[in-house]
Enzyme design. Sequence first.
Site, short mmCIF file in Angstrom:
data_model
loop_
_atom_site.label_atom_id
_atom_site.label_comp_id
_atom_site.label_asym_id
_atom_site.label_seq_id
_atom_site.Cartn_x
_atom_site.Cartn_y
_atom_site.Cartn_z
N ASP A 174 0.84 -1.20 0.00
CA ASP A 174 0.00 0.00 0.00
C ASP A 174 0.87 1.25 0.00
O ASP A 174 1.57 1.53 0.98
CB ASP A 174 -0.89 0.02 1.26
CG ASP A 174 -1.78 1.25 1.31
OD1 ASP A 174 -2.89 1.18 0.76
OD2 ASP A 174 -1.35 2.28 1.87
N TYR A 215 3.22 9.85 -0.68
CA TYR A 215 4.32 9.25 0.09
C TYR A 215 5.68 9.49 -0.62
O TYR A 215 6.73 9.33 -0.01
CB TYR A 215 4.13 7.75 0.31
CG TYR A 215 2.88 7.35 1.08
CD1 TYR A 215 2.08 8.30 1.71
CD2 TYR A 215 2.48 6.02 1.16
CE1 TYR A 215 0.92 7.94 2.39
CE2 TYR A 215 1.32 5.65 1.85
CZ TYR A 215 0.54 6.62 2.45
OH TYR A 215 -0.60 6.26 3.12
N HIS A 253 -7.62 9.60 -1.72
CA HIS A 253 -6.92 9.58 -0.43
C HIS A 253 -7.76 10.18 0.70
O HIS A 253 -7.83 9.62 1.80
CB HIS A 253 -5.58 10.31 -0.58
CG HIS A 253 -4.54 9.86 0.38
ND1 HIS A 253 -3.21 9.74 0.04
CD2 HIS A 253 -4.62 9.49 1.68
CE1 HIS A 253 -2.53 9.31 1.10
NE2 HIS A 253 -3.36 9.16 2.10
N LYS A 299 -2.76 5.85 -4.17
CA LYS A 299 -3.86 6.78 -3.86
C LYS A 299 -3.67 8.11 -4.57
O LYS A 299 -2.52 8.58 -4.72
CB LYS A 299 -3.93 7.03 -2.34
CG LYS A 299 -3.88 5.76 -1.52
CD LYS A 299 -4.01 6.00 -0.02
CE LYS A 299 -3.61 4.74 0.74
NZ LYS A 299 -2.18 4.62 1.02
N1 LIG Z 1 -5.16 6.38 3.76
C1 LIG Z 1 -4.56 7.13 4.65
O1 LIG Z 1 -4.90 8.31 4.86
C2 LIG Z 1 -3.42 6.56 5.43
C3 LIG Z 1 -2.89 7.27 6.51
C4 LIG Z 1 -1.85 6.70 7.24
C5 LIG Z 1 -1.37 5.45 6.88
N2 LIG Z 1 -1.89 4.78 5.78
C6 LIG Z 1 -1.38 3.46 5.36
O2 LIG Z 1 -1.42 2.57 6.47
C7 LIG Z 1 -0.11 2.04 6.69
C8 LIG Z 1 0.11 1.72 8.16
O3 LIG Z 1 -0.08 2.86 8.96
P1 LIG Z 1 1.14 3.68 9.64
O4 LIG Z 1 2.37 3.50 8.86
O5 LIG Z 1 0.64 5.06 9.83
O6 LIG Z 1 1.26 3.08 11.10
P2 LIG Z 1 1.24 1.64 11.81
O7 LIG Z 1 1.37 0.54 10.80
O8 LIG Z 1 0.11 1.66 12.74
O9 LIG Z 1 2.55 1.71 12.69
C9 LIG Z 1 3.82 1.82 12.14
C10 LIG Z 1 4.80 2.10 13.27
O10 LIG Z 1 4.86 0.96 14.15
C11 LIG Z 1 6.18 0.41 14.17
N3 LIG Z 1 6.00 -1.05 14.13
C12 LIG Z 1 5.56 -1.80 13.08
N4 LIG Z 1 5.48 -3.09 13.42
C13 LIG Z 1 5.87 -3.17 14.72
C14 LIG Z 1 6.00 -4.24 15.63
N5 LIG Z 1 5.71 -5.49 15.27
N6 LIG Z 1 6.45 -3.97 16.88
C15 LIG Z 1 6.74 -2.72 17.26
N7 LIG Z 1 6.63 -1.65 16.43
C16 LIG Z 1 6.20 -1.87 15.17
C17 LIG Z 1 6.88 0.97 12.94
O11 LIG Z 1 8.25 1.16 13.17
P3 LIG Z 1 9.41 0.54 12.22
O12 LIG Z 1 9.10 0.90 10.80
O13 LIG Z 1 10.65 1.18 12.74
O14 LIG Z 1 9.37 -0.94 12.45
C18 LIG Z 1 6.20 2.33 12.78
O15 LIG Z 1 6.79 3.28 13.66
C19 LIG Z 1 0.79 3.16 6.16
O16 LIG Z 1 2.13 2.76 6.00
C20 LIG Z 1 0.07 3.52 4.90
O17 LIG Z 1 0.34 2.59 3.88
C21 LIG Z 1 -2.91 5.34 5.07
#
Ligand SMILES: NC(=O)c1ccc[n+]([C@@H]2O[C@H](COP(=O)([O-])OP(=O)(O)OC[C@H]3O[C@@H](n4cnc5c(N)ncnc54)[C@H](OP(=O)(O)O)[C@@H]3O)[C@@H](O)[C@H]2O)c1
Length: 280
Positions: free
Chosen positions: A49, A54, A112, A79
């Site tokens: 994704d 990004y 988005h 997106k």
């Molecule tokens: N549509 C939208 O508006 C929108 C908005 C935000 C995000 N998204 C999508 O959703 C995806 C996920 O959301 P997100 O990146 O915001 O946050 P998330 O997946 O909730 O959390 C990511 C954070 O958690 C850490 N992490 C990941 N796995 C872990 C584990 N097993 N143990 C401990 N820490 C862990 C990562 O650090 P490290 O990388 O250092 O491991 C990073 O700091 C995004 O990457 C994006 O593709 C979409």
Amino acid sequence: MPTNLKDTVTLHNGVEMPWLGLGVFKVQEGEEVIQSVKAAIQNGYISIDTAAIYGNEEGVGQAIKESGVPREDLFITTKLWNSEQGYESTLKAFDESMEKLGLDYLDLYLIHWPGKDKYKETWKAFEKLYKDGRVRAIGVSNFLVHHLDDLIATAEIKPMVNQVEFHPHLTQEDLRAYCKKEGIQLEAWSPLKQGQLLDNPVLKEIAEKHNKSVAQVILRWDLQHGVVTIPKSIKEHRIIENSNVFDFELSAEDMERIDQLNQDSRAGSHPDTMKVGFED
Ligand SMILES: NC(=O)c1ccc[n+]([C@@H]2O[C@H](COP(=O)([O-])OP(=O)(O)OC[C@H]3O[C@@H](n4cnc5c(N)ncnc54)[C@H](OP(=O)(O)O)[C@@H]3O)[C@@H](O)[C@H]2O)c1
């Protein structure tokens, strides 16, 4: 219930979407995104994704090519950014994303954020891209019930997916019920609340009981709620950890306890007040 990373949910148009994928928000273009996506694919992920905003679509595309996995075995989402909403601008932005990704078709294209007054016009362009066979499924992101109601009232094609912030502090019950009723697949962004839930005592207790990590418990909770999930990590050991969620089951009581952690609190913006990219 899905039993492995390649298991899929059938979207309302018949397209198969993997239940768990890798998110790459805030993953740097270049080596960082290339290594993360390659690590995920090597460890069995088939869904990635990304988003135009990004700034890492080129790296995602390069990683896909270098992975050696056939394109048709992967499910790629990107997106449309807010500033590009509108009919012609959407068609142009889609071509730009495809050029960067180096792909000749996309699996899922999402609006988005809704913004206020352009998403219907934007959706017409999405419908064209879908009918022209450029993208296998079209959807939205950050749409609340009122946005979906308004869009569906005039849309020719109903969105197949709504990707929203979803985690134990934001359980989105009304939106979840609405999407279920309408046949729109809900997908969780920031499933780990960007790391802010990992010390939660209830989640820690449930994790210990199952001999799993808190991250694994949360991702399993997503799946048991029928929500597609896309945790982000740039670390291979966590990418692997986040995928090891198919070998245990949360009880009804565990699910209920996690549901009760809801605070309606967000790590990201509220869809009704998100202005970035919409200002002239
Ligand atoms: N549509 C939208 O508006 C929108 C908005 C935000 C995000 N998204 C999508 O959703 C995806 C996920 O959301 P997100 O990146 O915001 O946050 P998330 O997946 O909730 O959390 C990511 C954070 O958690 C850490 N992490 C990941 N796995 C872990 C584990 N097993 N143990 C401990 N820490 C862990 C990562 O650090 P490290 O990388 O250092 O491991 C990073 O700091 C995004 O990457 C994006 O593709 C979409």
